[in-house]
Design a protein around this motif. Structure first.
Motif, mmCIF file in Angstrom:
data_model
loop_
_atom_site.group_PDB
_atom_site.id
_atom_site.type_symbol
_atom_site.label_atom_id
_atom_site.label_comp_id
_atom_site.label_asym_id
_atom_site.label_seq_id
_atom_site.Cartn_x
_atom_site.Cartn_y
_atom_site.Cartn_z
ATOM 1 N N UNK A 169 36.082 6.234 33.933
ATOM 2 C CA UNK A 169 37.033 5.315 33.291
ATOM 3 C C UNK A 169 36.410 4.606 32.092
ATOM 4 N N UNK A 170 35.122 4.223 32.229
ATOM 5 C CA UNK A 170 34.463 3.531 31.127
ATOM 6 C C UNK A 170 34.308 4.418 29.900
ATOM 7 N N UNK A 171 33.870 5.661 30.101
ATOM 8 C CA UNK A 171 33.733 6.587 28.976
ATOM 9 C C UNK A 171 35.095 6.943 28.378
ATOM 10 N N UNK A 172 36.113 7.018 29.236
ATOM 11 C CA UNK A 172 37.464 7.277 28.724
ATOM 12 C C UNK A 172 37.930 6.143 27.823
ATOM 13 N N UNK A 173 37.662 4.895 28.234
ATOM 14 C CA UNK A 173 38.031 3.741 27.416
ATOM 15 C C UNK A 173 37.292 3.761 26.086
ATOM 16 N N UNK A 174 35.982 4.053 26.124
ATOM 17 C CA UNK A 174 35.220 4.130 24.879
ATOM 18 C C UNK A 174 35.741 5.247 23.977
ATOM 19 N N UNK A 175 36.162 6.348 24.593
ATOM 20 C CA UNK A 175 36.710 7.449 23.811
ATOM 21 C C UNK A 175 37.989 7.065 23.102
ATOM 22 N N UNK A 176 38.870 6.359 23.793
ATOM 23 C CA UNK A 176 40.116 5.927 23.166
ATOM 24 C C UNK A 176 39.854 4.920 22.037
ATOM 25 N N UNK A 177 38.882 4.030 22.254
ATOM 26 C CA UNK A 177 38.543 3.068 21.198
ATOM 27 C C UNK A 177 37.998 3.807 19.976
ATOM 28 N N UNK A 178 37.137 4.806 20.215
ATOM 29 C CA UNK A 178 36.588 5.578 19.104
ATOM 30 C C UNK A 178 37.658 6.338 18.340
ATOM 31 N N UNK A 179 38.645 6.882 19.053
ATOM 32 C CA UNK A 179 39.720 7.610 18.383
ATOM 33 C C UNK A 179 40.636 6.672 17.606
ATOM 34 N N UNK A 180 40.812 5.448 18.116
ATOM 35 C CA UNK A 180 41.756 4.521 17.497
ATOM 36 C C UNK A 180 41.159 3.748 16.324
ATOM 37 N N UNK A 181 39.825 3.737 16.195
ATOM 38 C CA UNK A 181 39.184 2.954 15.138
ATOM 39 C C UNK A 181 39.045 3.797 13.875
ATOM 40 N N UNK A 182 39.649 3.390 12.761
ATOM 41 C CA UNK A 182 39.479 4.145 11.509
ATOM 42 C C UNK A 182 38.020 4.108 11.050
ATOM 43 N N UNK A 183 37.535 5.239 10.553
ATOM 44 C CA UNK A 183 36.144 5.316 10.125
ATOM 45 C C UNK A 183 35.820 4.350 8.997
ATOM 46 N N UNK A 184 36.745 4.235 8.033
ATOM 47 C CA UNK A 184 36.460 3.359 6.898
ATOM 48 C C UNK A 184 36.402 1.899 7.324
ATOM 49 N N UNK A 185 37.211 1.502 8.346
ATOM 50 C CA UNK A 185 37.155 0.130 8.839
ATOM 51 C C UNK A 185 35.832 -0.134 9.538
ATOM 52 N N UNK A 186 35.386 0.828 10.355
ATOM 53 C CA UNK A 186 34.085 0.689 11.014
ATOM 54 C C UNK A 186 32.969 0.617 9.986
ATOM 55 N N UNK A 229 23.615 4.383 9.550
ATOM 56 C CA UNK A 229 24.977 3.836 9.570
ATOM 57 C C UNK A 229 26.028 4.888 9.210
ATOM 58 N N UNK A 230 25.855 5.684 8.147
ATOM 59 C CA UNK A 230 26.866 6.718 7.863
ATOM 60 C C UNK A 230 27.049 7.715 8.995
ATOM 61 N N UNK A 231 25.960 8.112 9.654
ATOM 62 C CA UNK A 231 26.078 9.071 10.755
ATOM 63 C C UNK A 231 26.885 8.475 11.904
ATOM 64 N N UNK A 232 26.622 7.219 12.243
ATOM 65 C CA UNK A 232 27.376 6.564 13.317
ATOM 66 C C UNK A 232 28.840 6.420 12.933
ATOM 67 N N UNK A 233 29.094 6.010 11.700
ATOM 68 C CA UNK A 233 30.475 5.784 11.260
ATOM 69 C C UNK A 233 31.268 7.088 11.246
ATOM 70 N N UNK A 234 30.718 8.117 10.604
ATOM 71 C CA UNK A 234 31.438 9.380 10.489
ATOM 72 C C UNK A 234 31.539 10.084 11.838
ATOM 73 N N UNK A 235 30.511 9.935 12.688
ATOM 74 C CA UNK A 235 30.496 10.668 13.945
ATOM 75 C C UNK A 235 31.249 10.014 15.081
ATOM 76 N N UNK A 236 31.705 8.773 14.927
ATOM 77 C CA UNK A 236 32.332 8.073 16.046
ATOM 78 C C UNK A 236 33.599 8.768 16.522
ATOM 79 N N UNK A 237 34.533 9.034 15.616
ATOM 80 C CA UNK A 237 35.797 9.652 16.019
ATOM 81 C C UNK A 237 35.574 11.074 16.505
#
Length: 341
Positions: free
Chosen positions: A145-162, A205-213
């Motif tokens: 459940x925790x990883x699922x929640x993190x996955x949804x947050x990662x999908x919902x967060x725009x890369x440019x905003x992060x 920072x760019x790797x984390x930002x681009x790779x999150x989604x």
């Protein structure tokens, strides 16, 4: 296998010709070009000397020729004026916006782009693969459940905003300016250990930002694919025969669950070059994506066309590689039509 490879390689030739015609057509759809827009500006300003040079460039690069003749010269099927040879002979043309040969201009950006996006892909696989397997083998647990929640947050967060958030806090908390890929004083310096260290520090920072989604999406897909494989009859049979759980998991279900990711290699290769355009613009990254966007906006047709054709070649080659790897990875997939005997 050899017959299949030969057939696919021959099929790539007409495919790339069709893509090249579509690319050139789309680039030429907006009225005018970079030089015709400059001519209009120079005429409005009354600069006759500069106007003559622009007219000379239009003639030198065949921009005053009919559409089909321009395409044939650009692709290299028709000899151009003043030795203009075209893509098939390795002549990528001239960038009017940057006033440099396209080949040299692209080479400056491809190295940085390949480094940052290869790092992003490595980050995605190293993070997503173990988490996806762990979540699938512990379905409906608290960790799942925790990883699922993190996955949804990662999908919902725009890369440019992060990217904007991380840039702000890196400056506020640590006093660091994370824009670009190297320190400002090292941009024009030759490559050495100091510049490499600066590049690795700025890549974080760019790797984390681009790779999150991408990481979040891969976790969800791998979990779903693996759960589907774990419910199949061959897994039950292997368990009944006493196959050790870890060996069973890695040899059969995980292997079959990787099929969609292997099939994505066709999209993976061009993404290494094009990268995340919006994030690159926000973070002032000297990658190929913003340059391609600028070339399309300014109607710099040789620069934009060469970029798009390079991406098309990578896509076609990636599709071939993914098909071959799929046939090797999954014995249920055959290179020829019909059912396996």
């Amino acid at each position: 296998m050899l017959i299949y490879l030969a057939r696919r390689l021959l099929l790539m030739i007409p495919t790339l010709f069709v893509i090249s015609f579509l690319v050139f057509t789309i680039i030429k759809l907006p009225p005018g070009d970079y030089l015709s827009n400059q001519i209009a500006e120079l005429r409005a300003q009354g600069e006759d000397s500069a106007l003559q040079r622009v007219e000379f460039l239009r003639h030198q690069y065949a921009l005053d020729r009919p559409f089909l003749e321009q395409y044939a010269i650009w692709i290299g099927l028709w000899p151009g004026p003043n030795g203009l040879s075209g893509l098939l002979q390795g002549d990528w043309g001239w960038s009017f916006e940057y006033n440099r040969p396209v080949g040299e201009l692209i080479a400056d950006r491809l190295v940085m782009t390949a480094i940052i996006n290869a790092g992003t892909i490595l980050f995605i696989y190293l993070i997503a693969f173990p988490i996806g397997v762990y979540s699938a083998t512990r379905q409906y647990s608290w960790s799942d459940y925790g990883f699922t929640l993190l996955g949804y947050i990662g999908l919902a967060t725009p890369n440019f905003l992060l990217a904007l958030v991380l840039l702000y806090y890196a400056n506020v908390w640590f006093g660091l300016s994370m824009g670009g890929l190297v320190a400002p004083e090292l941009i024009n310096a030759p490559w050495g250990w100091e510049k490499i260290r600066s590049l690795l520090a700025h890549m974080l920072v760019p790797v984390i930002v681009i790779g999150t989604s991408g990481t979040a999406a891969m976790i969800r897909r791998l979990r779903a694919n693996l759960l589907d494989e774990l419910q199949k009859q061959y897994v039950t049979t292997a368990r009944a025969k006493g196959v050790p759980p870890l060996r069973l998991l890695l040899r059969y279900p995980v292997r079959m669950a990787l099929n969609p990711f292997v099939a994505d290699i066709g999209n993976l290769l061009p993404s290494i070059v094009s990268g995340s355009v919006i994030v690159s613009v926000v973070m002032s990254l000297p990658t190929a994506g913003p340059m391609l966007l600028g070339a399309l906006q300014s109607l710099d047709q040789y620069l934009a066309g060469s970029f798009l054709m390079f991406l098309a070649v990578l896509t076609v080659v990636g599709m071939l590689i993914s098909d071959i790897l799929l046939a090797l990875l999954d014995p249920r997939i055959r290179l020829t039509g019909g059912q396996a005997k």
